[in-house]
Design a protein around this motif. Structure first.
Motif, PDB file in Angstrom:
ATOM      1  N   SER A 137      -8.984   2.315  -2.044  1.00 16.80           N
ATOM      2  CA  SER A 137      -8.448   2.702  -0.740  1.00 16.80           C
ATOM      3  C   SER A 137      -7.021   2.197  -0.627  1.00 16.80           C
ATOM      4  O   SER A 137      -6.571   1.376  -1.436  1.00 16.80           O
ATOM      5  N   PRO A 138      -6.264   2.660   0.379  1.00 13.76           N
ATOM      6  CA  PRO A 138      -4.917   2.106   0.584  1.00 13.76           C
ATOM      7  C   PRO A 138      -4.926   0.585   0.715  1.00 13.76           C
ATOM      8  O   PRO A 138      -4.027  -0.086   0.223  1.00 13.76           O
ATOM      9  N   PHE A 139      -5.956   0.035   1.367  1.00 13.39           N
ATOM     10  CA  PHE A 139      -6.044  -1.418   1.508  1.00 13.39           C
ATOM     11  C   PHE A 139      -6.201  -2.083   0.139  1.00 13.39           C
ATOM     12  O   PHE A 139      -5.482  -3.038  -0.185  1.00 13.39           O
ATOM     13  N   VAL A 140      -7.110  -1.584  -0.664  1.00  9.20           N
ATOM     14  CA  VAL A 140      -7.345  -2.170  -1.997  1.00  9.20           C
ATOM     15  C   VAL A 140      -6.108  -2.023  -2.866  1.00  9.20           C
ATOM     16  O   VAL A 140      -5.697  -2.966  -3.558  1.00  9.20           O
ATOM     17  N   GLN A 141      -5.480  -0.868  -2.836  1.00  9.44           N
ATOM     18  CA  GLN A 141      -4.260  -0.662  -3.615  1.00  9.44           C
ATOM     19  C   GLN A 141      -3.162  -1.626  -3.181  1.00  9.44           C
ATOM     20  O   GLN A 141      -2.464  -2.200  -4.025  1.00  9.44           O
TER      21      GLN A 141
ATOM     22  N   SER B 247       0.833  -1.212   0.000  1.00  7.09           N
ATOM     23  CA  SER B 247       0.000   0.000   0.000  1.00  7.09           C
ATOM     24  C   SER B 247       0.864   1.257   0.000  1.00  7.09           C
ATOM     25  O   SER B 247       0.528   2.255  -0.653  1.00  7.09           O
ATOM     26  N   LEU B 248       2.002   1.220   0.705  1.00  9.00           N
ATOM     27  CA  LEU B 248       2.911   2.370   0.706  1.00  9.00           C
ATOM     28  C   LEU B 248       3.618   2.511  -0.640  1.00  9.00           C
ATOM     29  O   LEU B 248       3.869   3.621  -1.117  1.00  9.00           O
ATOM     30  N   ILE B 249       3.952   1.382  -1.260  1.00  9.52           N
ATOM     31  CA  ILE B 249       4.562   1.422  -2.593  1.00  9.52           C
ATOM     32  C   ILE B 249       3.580   2.009  -3.597  1.00  9.52           C
ATOM     33  O   ILE B 249       3.948   2.845  -4.440  1.00  9.52           O
TER      34      ILE B 249
END
Length: 446
Positions: free
Chosen positions: A334-338, A166-168
């Motif tokens: 969302s960050p989770f999905v990404q 997610s951070l990437i």
């Protein structure tokens, strides 16, 4: 090895379906045969006020049966932990028809097993099957129950993989950057000199001292087992104990060990200024979970990002179902999905995995961001952990399976790539056996 006896849970009584008398008779007969039960409660483990001296679980004996079964269900009673917050509105798990799968048969080598026998023989504590988001089969075994939390072991790595991805995806971490560019303390170490992606894919040539193996060395550093002289006293010092090989391999290697996910978690903390548990709460667990989870920490409060997480069986299933749903999302990422979509993007490294001693029963699998990719044509993925933990997700068939277990596993892990044979397992607890069970289960659910 025999362990446990299946118990029909009360959590599916809403289905108002009575199992056939024949099935109940089979289960009863199996119960009578399981005279060597390792149910910790029936055996008096940690029961009484105070427990009897020979029934007490300590850091010295927690890996022995039947103490192991109690310890994996009560990790926070043996070492320090920190919480992971649940969702304000948890993902609904609807009740489907309770499938009568206990007598389902499949082959393990030359042996034929029923599903009930398989769960018993592999020391299963909890087992759940979702199809299309509905609970179609759920079993709790030998005093384990729906409200109890259970260790995930190395399935925790897959959570760290989604978090890093997610951070990437947000551009906050570069997969091609040396990990030491985020964690200067790891300059000159195998983890720091490797790229972020090499760490995420277990392609790091780390060499651990004999006194600091990648499993027990970490457990001691985190305060889970007694620390012997010369062992690191924190997860950070555990990472700094590993060294580069005298001669680097001419070709890429795959070496499954605990240092890489702990190093990635250190980088994540540096980049965000938040703890691993805070980020898992915010970006992952708060998206679906019904109950708080927790993870083990060392004396500095550092979370064991490679294996310290515990949750209920149903929340582990919610995690897997949320992963399945996120894979198909195309709107409002969302960050989770990404993180899910990047972590589970196809990886072509089957040949590399097959060469590894750790993965000799993983022929045909790929590995990316701490997830196994099955390459079965259905897009199936798996997370796995010591003592028999499993998450299986089959997107094409909308299928999720979670298995929480307490199978004894005291085999030492290799201190460098290729220095030890594959970890010996009983046939029923192998990847091949799990795959055979899945192959029998899929047509039974149709």
């Amino acid at each position: 090895m025999s362990c446990i006896t299946p118990v029909i849970p009360t959590s599916l009584t809403g289905c108002k379906r009575v199992l056939p008398a024949l099935l109940l008779a089979l289960i009863s007969a199996h119960s009578q045969a399981a005279s060597d039960s390792t149910d910790p409660i029936r055996l008096g483990v940690m029961q009484g006020f105070p427990p009897a001296m020979d029934k007490r679980v300590t850091r010295q004996n927690a890996f022995e049966m039947p103490n192991l079964r109690w310890a994996l269900r009560n990790a926070r009673a043996l070492s320090a932990t920190t919480g992971i917050r649940r969702a304000p509105s948890p993902l609904m798990l609807k009740a489907g028809d309770d499938s009568a799968l206990d007598p389902l048969q499949f082959s393990v080598g030359e042996q034929s097993l029923t599903l009930a026998q398989y769960l018993h023989d592999t020391c299963t504590d909890g087992f759940i099957v979702l199809q299309g988001g509905k609970v179609v089969y759920e079993r709790y075994l030998d005093s384990f129950g729906p409200g109890q939390l259970h260790i995930w072991a190395s399935m925790t790595k897959s959570v760290t993989g989604v978090l890093a991805a997610s951070l990437i995806a947000e551009g906050k971490m570069s997969p091609e950057a040396k990990l030491a560019s985020y964690v200067p303390e790891l300059v000159g170490t195998p983890f720091g000199e490797a790229t972020v992606q090499q760490n995420l894919d277990m392609q790091v040539e780390a060499v651990y001292p004999d006194k600091v193996p990648p499993d027990i060395g970490l457990f001691a550093a985190a305060g889970i087992v007694p620390r012997k002289p010369g062992m690191p006293d924190s997860i950070y010092s555990f990472l700094q104990a590993a060294t580069l090989p005298a001669t680097a391999s001419a070709t890429p290697i795959w070496y499954y060990q605990n240092g890489s996910p702990e190093a990635v978690a250190w980088a994540i903390r540096k980049i965000t200024g938040k703890t691993w548990a805070q980020l898992v709460s915010e970006r992952i667990w708060s998206q679906f979970a019904e109950e708080d989870a927790y993870t083990q920490i060392d004396a500095l409060g550092t979370e064991m990002a490679s294996g310290g997480m515990s949750s209920t069986l149903r929340d582990a299933a919610r995690f897997a179902e949320a992963i399945r749903l996120a894979q198909a999302r195309t709107d409002g990422k969302s960050p989770f999905v990404q993180g899910v979509q990047l972590a589970l993007s196809p990886k072509d490294n089957q040949a590399l995995i097959a060469q590894s001693a750790k993965a000799r029963d993983r022929t045909g699998y790929s590995y990316h961001d701490y997830w196994y990719q099955k390459n079965d044509g259905d897009g199936s993925i798996e997370a796995a952990g010591r003592f028999g933990q499993r998450i299986y997700i089959n997107p094409k068939r909308e299928l999720v399976i979670v298995k929480m277990s307490s199978a004894p596993d005291l085999a030492p892990r290799p201190t460098s790539a290729g220095t030890a044979p594959a970890v010996p397992r009983q046939a029923a607890d192998s990847t091949a056996a799990f795959n055979s069970m899945v192959s029998a289960l899929i047509p039974a659910l149709r």
